[in-house]
Design an enzyme around this catalytic site. Structure first.
Site, PDB file in Angstrom:
ATOM      1  N   ARG A   1      28.389  23.843 101.871  1.00  0.00           N
ATOM      2  CA  ARG A   1      28.210  23.844 103.322  1.00  0.00           C
ATOM      3  C   ARG A   1      28.097  22.412 103.852  1.00  0.00           C
ATOM      4  O   ARG A   1      27.290  21.625 103.359  1.00  0.00           O
ATOM      5  CB  ARG A   1      26.971  24.652 103.688  1.00  0.00           C
ATOM      6  CG  ARG A   1      27.129  26.157 103.430  1.00  0.00           C
ATOM      7  CD  ARG A   1      25.913  26.909 103.922  1.00  0.00           C
ATOM      8  NE  ARG A   1      24.797  26.802 102.987  1.00  0.00           N
ATOM      9  CZ  ARG A   1      23.543  27.147 103.283  1.00  0.00           C
ATOM     10  NH1 ARG A   1      23.253  27.599 104.498  1.00  0.00           N
ATOM     11  NH2 ARG A   1      22.593  27.040 102.382  1.00  0.00           N
TER      12      ARG A   1
ATOM     13  N   LYS B   1      16.359  35.129  77.876  1.00  0.00           N
ATOM     14  CA  LYS B   1      14.994  35.260  78.403  1.00  0.00           C
ATOM     15  C   LYS B   1      14.996  35.847  79.814  1.00  0.00           C
ATOM     16  O   LYS B   1      13.997  36.436  80.245  1.00  0.00           O
ATOM     17  CB  LYS B   1      14.257  33.922  78.360  1.00  0.00           C
ATOM     18  CG  LYS B   1      14.892  32.795  79.166  1.00  0.00           C
ATOM     19  CD  LYS B   1      14.503  32.771  80.618  1.00  0.00           C
ATOM     20  CE  LYS B   1      15.273  31.722  81.389  1.00  0.00           C
ATOM     21  NZ  LYS B   1      14.960  31.726  82.839  1.00  0.00           N
TER      22      LYS B   1
ATOM     23  N   LYS C   1      22.321  29.798  82.970  1.00  0.00           N
ATOM     24  CA  LYS C   1      21.611  30.652  82.028  1.00  0.00           C
ATOM     25  C   LYS C   1      22.076  32.090  82.183  1.00  0.00           C
ATOM     26  O   LYS C   1      21.307  32.984  82.517  1.00  0.00           O
ATOM     27  CB  LYS C   1      20.096  30.518  82.236  1.00  0.00           C
ATOM     28  CG  LYS C   1      19.579  29.101  81.986  1.00  0.00           C
ATOM     29  CD  LYS C   1      18.089  28.979  82.199  1.00  0.00           C
ATOM     30  CE  LYS C   1      17.619  27.573  81.896  1.00  0.00           C
ATOM     31  NZ  LYS C   1      16.150  27.415  82.080  1.00  0.00           N
TER      32      LYS C   1
END
Length: 336
Positions: A37, A195, A110
């Site tokens: 943006r 995790k 992740k």
């Protein structure tokens, strides 16, 4: 004669991307953030703040922003990628032609790509064609808000090339951020991705009011699940006991700042997946990756009961009460 300052390109201007950009600027690099943006880029350049995520934190003057990916990549020693794992392939295909031949690519992601079940570093190497020695991973118990406040934190930099890992270690070592190095990319990356699914389970249990014993149970048995799959895929067990394994798991499962735990709390309060997404308001990698993680577990013949239950819950295959009962009614067995 002084050495020229290192240059880093950070894609994107989200919470974790902004935090790592600040770390690298504080460590002495000239950092250019790629923002989607234009108003975010302008605010960073003129007011030295990111109004979308950290409107109250002053950014270093050596941290600038642009909406032009080629401009961000020009002369970059490090390209740091902090975008949703499921959008990595398509975005990287556009950016790849502008990545320099010596640029080290660092993944902060992740998640596991759903269609291919590939880790982010594998997607990076596949799309760009670069050697694995030029792809690194940064992972650890890193809550962006605390890092932006200058609170102490540490992480692991994993890369097959130890020199490349050390160079990035230097590029993000500050008085408040301490990076360690490793060559175990698989363990470091899987610890961070897996995790997130366990944090969803812990958040759900907390939202249901199941108590601290249940939380401790899920963290402990969750670590066992993570270690089983990661080692089956080639990780070193010690990595999963380190910052990118146990450390990241504890932070993600216990902090109200952790988005996967927060998403799980919403589920535990009875919100639907769509409602929890709206309430969390940020990318929650565990939701996107749970099914891919379960697929990897089946390929490698690894038992992951917590992941299995969370995947079923996200797909509306079980109710909250059925999910809790399913975990507790598993046949008793030796702990190890």
């Amino acid at each position: 004669m002084s050495q020229p300052r290192a240059r880093a390109a950070v894609f994107s201007a989200g919470s974790w991307g902004t935090a790592v950009a600040k770390i690298m600027a504080d460590a002495g690099s000239d950092v250019m953030v790629h923002a989607r943006r234009s108003e975010i880029a302008e605010a960073i350049n003129t007011r030295h703040r990111n109004p979308a995520y950290f409107p109250d934190v002053d950014l270093p003057v050596s941290l600038t922003a642009t909406t032009d990916p080629a401009a961000a990549l020009d002369g970059a020693d490090h390209l740091v990628l902090s975008i949703p794992a499921q959008t990595l392939r398509a975005n990287l295909a556009v950016w790849a032609p502008d990545i320099g031949p010596e640029t080290v690519i660092v993944s902060l992601m992740k998640g596991i790509e759903r269609d291919t079940r590939l880790r982010a570093s594998q997607v990076i190497a596949e799309v760009t064609g670069v050697s694995a020695d030029r792809v690194a991973v940064l992972s650890g118990p890193n809550l962006a808000r605390e890092i932006m406040d200058g609170r102490p934190a540490a992480a692991t930099v994993a890369c097959p090339d130890e020199d490349a890992a050390r160079r990035f270690q230097t590029a993000c070592h500050t008085r408040y951020f301490r990076p360690y190095t490793s060559t175990d990319v698989i363990g470091c990356e899987l610890g961070g991705a897996l995790k997130n699914v366990i944090a969803l389970a812990v958040g759900t249990a907390s939202g249901m009011g199941l108590g601290d014993n249940a939380v401790a149970l899920l963290i402990t048995r969750g670590l066992a699940e993570i270690t089983r799959l990661a080692t089956a895929m080639g990780a070193h067990p010690a990595t999963l006991a380190g910052l990118s394994g146990l450390g990241d798991l504890v932070a993600s499962c216990t902090s109200p700042l952790a988005r996967n735990r927060t998403f799980g709390v919403h589920l535990g309060h009875g919100l639907s997946v769509e409602e929890a997404m709206a309430a969390t308001r940020q990318t929650t990698e565990g939701v996107k990756s749970a099914e891919a993680v379960l697929g990897l577990a089946r390929v490698h013949d690894v038992e992951m009961p917590i992941t299995e239950v969370i995947s079923a819950l996200l797909n509306d295959e079980v109710t909250l009460d059925e999910a809790a009962a399913e975990l507790m009614q598993r046949p008793p067995r030796p702990e190890r």
